[in-house]
Design a protein around this motif. Structure first.
Motif, PDB file in Angstrom:
ATOM      1  N   GLY A   1      -3.647   7.466  19.220  1.00  0.00           N
ATOM      2  CA  GLY A   1      -2.061   7.599  19.274  1.00  0.00           C
ATOM      3  C   GLY A   1      -1.367   8.643  18.423  1.00  0.00           C
ATOM      4  O   GLY A   1      -0.631   9.367  18.679  1.00  0.00           O
ATOM      5  N   GLY A   2      -2.111   8.954  17.456  1.00  0.00           N
ATOM      6  CA  GLY A   2      -1.441   9.969  16.369  1.00  0.00           C
ATOM      7  C   GLY A   2      -1.884  11.389  17.024  1.00  0.00           C
ATOM      8  O   GLY A   2      -1.259  12.480  17.199  1.00  0.00           O
ATOM      9  N   ALA A   3      -3.120  11.334  17.600  1.00  0.00           N
ATOM     10  CA  ALA A   3      -3.771  12.504  18.136  1.00  0.00           C
ATOM     11  C   ALA A   3      -3.048  12.844  19.310  1.00  0.00           C
ATOM     12  O   ALA A   3      -2.691  14.142  19.578  1.00  0.00           O
ATOM     13  N   ILE A   4      -2.731  12.141  20.116  1.00  0.00           N
ATOM     14  CA  ILE A   4      -1.646  12.280  21.446  1.00  0.00           C
ATOM     15  C   ILE A   4      -0.339  12.889  20.872  1.00  0.00           C
ATOM     16  O   ILE A   4       0.171  14.015  21.667  1.00  0.00           O
ATOM     17  N   LEU A   5       0.016  12.083  19.931  1.00  0.00           N
ATOM     18  CA  LEU A   5       1.467  12.693  19.747  1.00  0.00           C
ATOM     19  C   LEU A   5       1.458  14.066  19.034  1.00  0.00           C
ATOM     20  O   LEU A   5       2.567  14.747  19.831  1.00  0.00           O
ATOM     21  N   ILE A   6       0.597  14.283  18.112  1.00  0.00           N
ATOM     22  CA  ILE A   6       0.553  15.745  17.801  1.00  0.00           C
ATOM     23  C   ILE A   6       0.310  16.617  18.651  1.00  0.00           C
ATOM     24  O   ILE A   6       0.887  17.871  18.627  1.00  0.00           O
ATOM     25  N   GLU A   7      -0.501  16.463  19.710  1.00  0.00           N
ATOM     26  CA  GLU A   7      -1.021  17.390  20.564  1.00  0.00           C
ATOM     27  C   GLU A   7      -0.004  17.710  21.473  1.00  0.00           C
ATOM     28  O   GLU A   7       0.166  18.910  22.070  1.00  0.00           O
ATOM     29  N   VAL A   8       0.828  16.462  21.846  1.00  0.00           N
ATOM     30  CA  VAL A   8       1.976  16.702  22.687  1.00  0.00           C
ATOM     31  C   VAL A   8       3.095  17.659  22.231  1.00  0.00           C
ATOM     32  O   VAL A   8       3.578  18.661  22.737  1.00  0.00           O
ATOM     33  N   VAL A   9       3.272  17.282  20.884  1.00  0.00           N
ATOM     34  CA  VAL A   9       4.285  17.954  19.919  1.00  0.00           C
ATOM     35  C   VAL A   9       3.965  19.707  19.857  1.00  0.00           C
ATOM     36  O   VAL A   9       4.657  20.664  20.111  1.00  0.00           O
ATOM     37  N   LEU A  10       2.632  19.612  19.497  1.00  0.00           N
ATOM     38  CA  LEU A  10       2.369  21.195  19.253  1.00  0.00           C
ATOM     39  C   LEU A  10       2.169  21.945  20.689  1.00  0.00           C
ATOM     40  O   LEU A  10       2.722  23.234  20.428  1.00  0.00           O
ATOM     41  N   THR A  11       1.783  21.176  21.656  1.00  0.00           N
ATOM     42  CA  THR A  11       1.788  22.058  22.914  1.00  0.00           C
ATOM     43  C   THR A  11       3.137  22.438  23.636  1.00  0.00           C
ATOM     44  O   THR A  11       3.094  23.274  24.002  1.00  0.00           O
ATOM     45  N   PHE A  12       4.023  21.644  23.278  1.00  0.00           N
ATOM     46  CA  PHE A  12       5.455  21.788  23.775  1.00  0.00           C
ATOM     47  C   PHE A  12       5.982  22.820  23.146  1.00  0.00           C
ATOM     48  O   PHE A  12       6.493  23.679  23.813  1.00  0.00           O
ATOM     49  N   ILE A  13       5.643  22.819  21.662  1.00  0.00           N
ATOM     50  CA  ILE A  13       6.249  24.244  21.076  1.00  0.00           C
ATOM     51  C   ILE A  13       5.622  25.552  21.484  1.00  0.00           C
ATOM     52  O   ILE A  13       6.212  26.312  21.716  1.00  0.00           O
TER      53      ILE A  13
END
Length: 235
Positions: A130-142
């Motif tokens: 869950g945490g990995a998905i969240l951080i990867e979505v956010v960082l890729t979005f940026i």
């Protein structure tokens, strides 16, 4: 050689360089060494800067399936090129990782690899899937939003590679302690195939989450795309 083959070859080489230099810095320097965290982040970012100036005019220097997906959704490339880009990027990533594995073996074997997995991505540092998905979505979005914005404004063409490289650097600064930072499915696939174990088990996260982040970036970019695209024409 056809223009399509040139583009795909450029993407293959560019992705190979990114994986070899970026993951290689983690493998041989270690993110936990003094200054290692920043050095690894810079290695990924500078790989983008270098490749943007070499292959940018050939293929656009995506070297990342998430970036290519965003380009497809924003109608900058067609489905044929999207498929060609992604296949080339994955082949390049595997080749870059294979070269890194060979260098580790020549340098003394597995004990030389300070990451224990050829710089592969893992979810454990982010507290699980869950945490990995969240951080990867956010960082890729940026990351992808920045790419879409800086490449939409023709007046920024001369600095686009530097801006994109620096953006990849700062998302790595945040992401390295958590997941090792993927934001790029190809970059994750290459090392994971050789590392196996948890890296291979977690690989689905680092394929799906960056692609989801790219889709989100395109949706947000469309809200102000016209303003950004037209700004380069204003004096």
């Amino acid at each position: 050689m056809s223009s399509s083959i040139k583009k795909y070859l450029a993407e293959l080489i560019g992705t190979g360089v990114l994986v070899f230099m970026g993951c290689g810095s983690a493998v041989f320097l270690g993110a936990d060494a003094p200054g290692g965290h920043l050095a690894v982040a810079l290695a990924f970012g500078l790989s983008i800067v270098a490749m943007a100036h070499v292959i940018g005019k050939v293929s656009g220097c995506h070297i990342n399936p998430a970036v290519s997906l965003a380009a497809l959704l924003d109608k900058r490339i067609d489905v044929k090129d999207f498929a060609g880009y992604v296949v080339s990027q994955i082949i390049g990533a595997v080749a870059g990782a294979a070269l890194l594995v060979a260098m580790v073996a020549l340098a003394g074997g597995a004990g030389v690899d300070l990451t224990g997995g050829y710089g592969s991505n893992l979810a454990a540092g982010a507290g699980g899937a869950g945490g990995a998905i969240l951080i990867e979505v956010v960082l890729t979005f940026i990351f992808v939003l920045t790419i879409l914005g800086v490449t939409a404004d023709s007046s920024k063409a001369g600095v686009a590679g530097i801006v994109i490289g620096l953006t990849l650097t700062f998302v790595h600064i945040v992401g390295i302690p958590l997941t090792g930072t993927s934001v790029n499915p190809a970059r994750s696939i290459g090392p994971a195939l050789f590392a196996g174990g948890d890296a291979l088990g977690d690989l689905w996260i680092f394929i799906l989450a960056p692609l989801a982040g790219a889709v989100l970036a395109v949706l947000v970019f469309k809200l102000f795309k016209d303003k950004i695209s037209s700004s380069g024409d204003k004096k």
